[in-house]
Design an enzyme around this catalytic site. Sequence first.
Site, mmCIF file in Angstrom:
data_model
loop_
_atom_site.group_PDB
_atom_site.id
_atom_site.type_symbol
_atom_site.label_atom_id
_atom_site.label_comp_id
_atom_site.label_asym_id
_atom_site.label_seq_id
_atom_site.Cartn_x
_atom_site.Cartn_y
_atom_site.Cartn_z
ATOM 1 N N TYR A 151 36.733 -41.283 22.462
ATOM 2 C CA TYR A 151 35.999 -41.821 21.306
ATOM 3 C C TYR A 151 35.765 -40.785 20.213
ATOM 4 O O TYR A 151 35.232 -41.115 19.159
ATOM 5 C CB TYR A 151 34.626 -42.355 21.744
ATOM 6 C CG TYR A 151 34.665 -43.776 22.190
ATOM 7 C CD1 TYR A 151 35.487 -44.147 23.239
ATOM 8 C CD2 TYR A 151 33.897 -44.748 21.575
ATOM 9 C CE1 TYR A 151 35.548 -45.448 23.671
ATOM 10 C CE2 TYR A 151 33.956 -46.055 21.995
ATOM 11 C CZ TYR A 151 34.767 -46.403 23.038
ATOM 12 O OH TYR A 151 34.824 -47.700 23.453
ATOM 13 N N LYS A 222 36.956 -41.615 36.452
ATOM 14 C CA LYS A 222 38.337 -41.939 36.802
ATOM 15 C C LYS A 222 39.028 -40.612 37.148
ATOM 16 O O LYS A 222 40.133 -40.303 36.682
ATOM 17 C CB LYS A 222 38.953 -42.629 35.568
ATOM 18 C CG LYS A 222 40.177 -43.396 35.773
ATOM 19 C CD LYS A 222 40.031 -44.652 36.586
ATOM 20 C CE LYS A 222 41.415 -45.090 36.979
ATOM 21 N NZ LYS A 222 41.576 -45.799 38.183
ATOM 22 N N ASP A 288 37.330 -48.212 38.302
ATOM 23 C CA ASP A 288 37.866 -49.557 38.573
ATOM 24 C C ASP A 288 37.155 -50.178 39.768
ATOM 25 O O ASP A 288 36.790 -51.364 39.750
ATOM 26 C CB ASP A 288 39.391 -49.535 38.775
ATOM 27 C CG ASP A 288 39.868 -48.349 39.592
ATOM 28 O OD1 ASP A 288 39.233 -47.292 39.532
ATOM 29 O OD2 ASP A 288 40.881 -48.479 40.303
#
Length: 424
Positions: A151, A222, A288
Amino acid sequence: MTPQKITMGPDGLLKVPDFPIVPFIEGDGIGPDVWAASKMILDAAVEKTYGGTRKIEWKEILAGEKAYKQTGEWLPAETLDIAREYLVSIKGPLTTPVGGGIRSLNVALRQELDLYVCLRPVKWYKGVPSPVLRPENTNMVIFRENTEDIYAGIEWAAGTPEAKKLLDFLTNELGAGKKIRFPETSAFGIKPVSKEGSERLVRSALKYALERKLPSLTLVHKGNIMKFTEGAFKQWGYDVAEREFGDQVYTWGQWEKAKKTQGEEEANSRMKKAEAQGKLIVKDVIADNFLQQLLLAPQDYSVVATLNLNGDYISDAAAASVGGIGISPGANINYITGHAVFEATHGTAPRFANTNTMNPSSLLLSGVMMLEYMGWQEAADSIEKALAETIMRKRVTIDFYNLMNDATLLKTSEFAQEVVKALA
Ligand code: NAD
């Protein structure tokens, strides 16, 4: 009493006078409707709770379309100066200007004030229509890192000289060219994740969990794929927990170490002992899997600390599972300087501007978070209770009305009056 500024004390604690000046941005589109309703309830709750010994002195600051019409600028420098000077402010949704110098007003505010935590509490209010079977099992607070990650806006379009230059650098200097499948037509984005940035985020989440005696903090990442960014976030998170809060936490990292040296049984027994002692359990889950866990076992999570992009997805998915996209609140906070901007999480819904039909609860609950942040817990609690009661009585705005049986449809302003009536 003359109204005064909220300040940050040398002890790192916010100093809130009884008559604080709080800047507000009304917002665009449905902003004026939901702000008028929220302000009315916030003022009534403070008056009722403190009997006139406390009162917020609102100070309007301009941003978005209203600012553009009046000053020719989307985000006037004066607005930023005032937000900086008065520390705590609240805002309705803002239009993202198409074209022009500012990518997003919200992002500009976050960057200018270095608001490194995006705080999103997610909980279910009885009666709110939800797509899951047991929405009451979800009650968590998400700490999303707000200043780093993909971002940061460091990206280059495919085919530009910059993309070509970066490709050359990656190929010739770093030997990474072979990892890029279609080099000539690739666009590039950079994902900076720092030790400082990760630590301050996790530290704030740890303090939040410990102050409220919550059972667990989960680092969502992740790191199995992005080892040096997301994986490092996890490790830095565990390190800060063990180094700075060692006697108050037990981490999965410690469990793993104990398992290796003492065996699994001993590691489990240490974990059980820590839980029994009321220690905060610090664990981690891959992003996830976490999205599955949100639906399968949300009761296992209380405070979540995560990076910017994961946090974006997780906050909205979690909010949706409690039916709360229209009523979920948010805040952007720098716990070190005290700067905080509380905001509705939905957008300006321009089609519904000035219809007096939309749900003001997202902005209202952001106001509740603001009262909590100011230490005005009693007023915050009274609004939450009154809001819950109004929803339970099925006196609601169109978004909930459409999903409920036998509900009464109210305008935004009527809904606000109902909540005020329900204040204890
Ligand atoms: P949106 O959230 O404004 O609206 C999407 C739909 O959600 C609406 O059509 C409406 O049906 C529903 N909705 C939104 N708020 C509601 C409320 N309070 N009560 C009931 N229903 C509600 O999203 P969008 O249409 O994608 O964006 C419109 C504008 O808002 C864009 O300019 C966008 O950039 C901006 N935006 C601003 C913020 C912010 O200021 N924080 C956040 C998101 C979008």
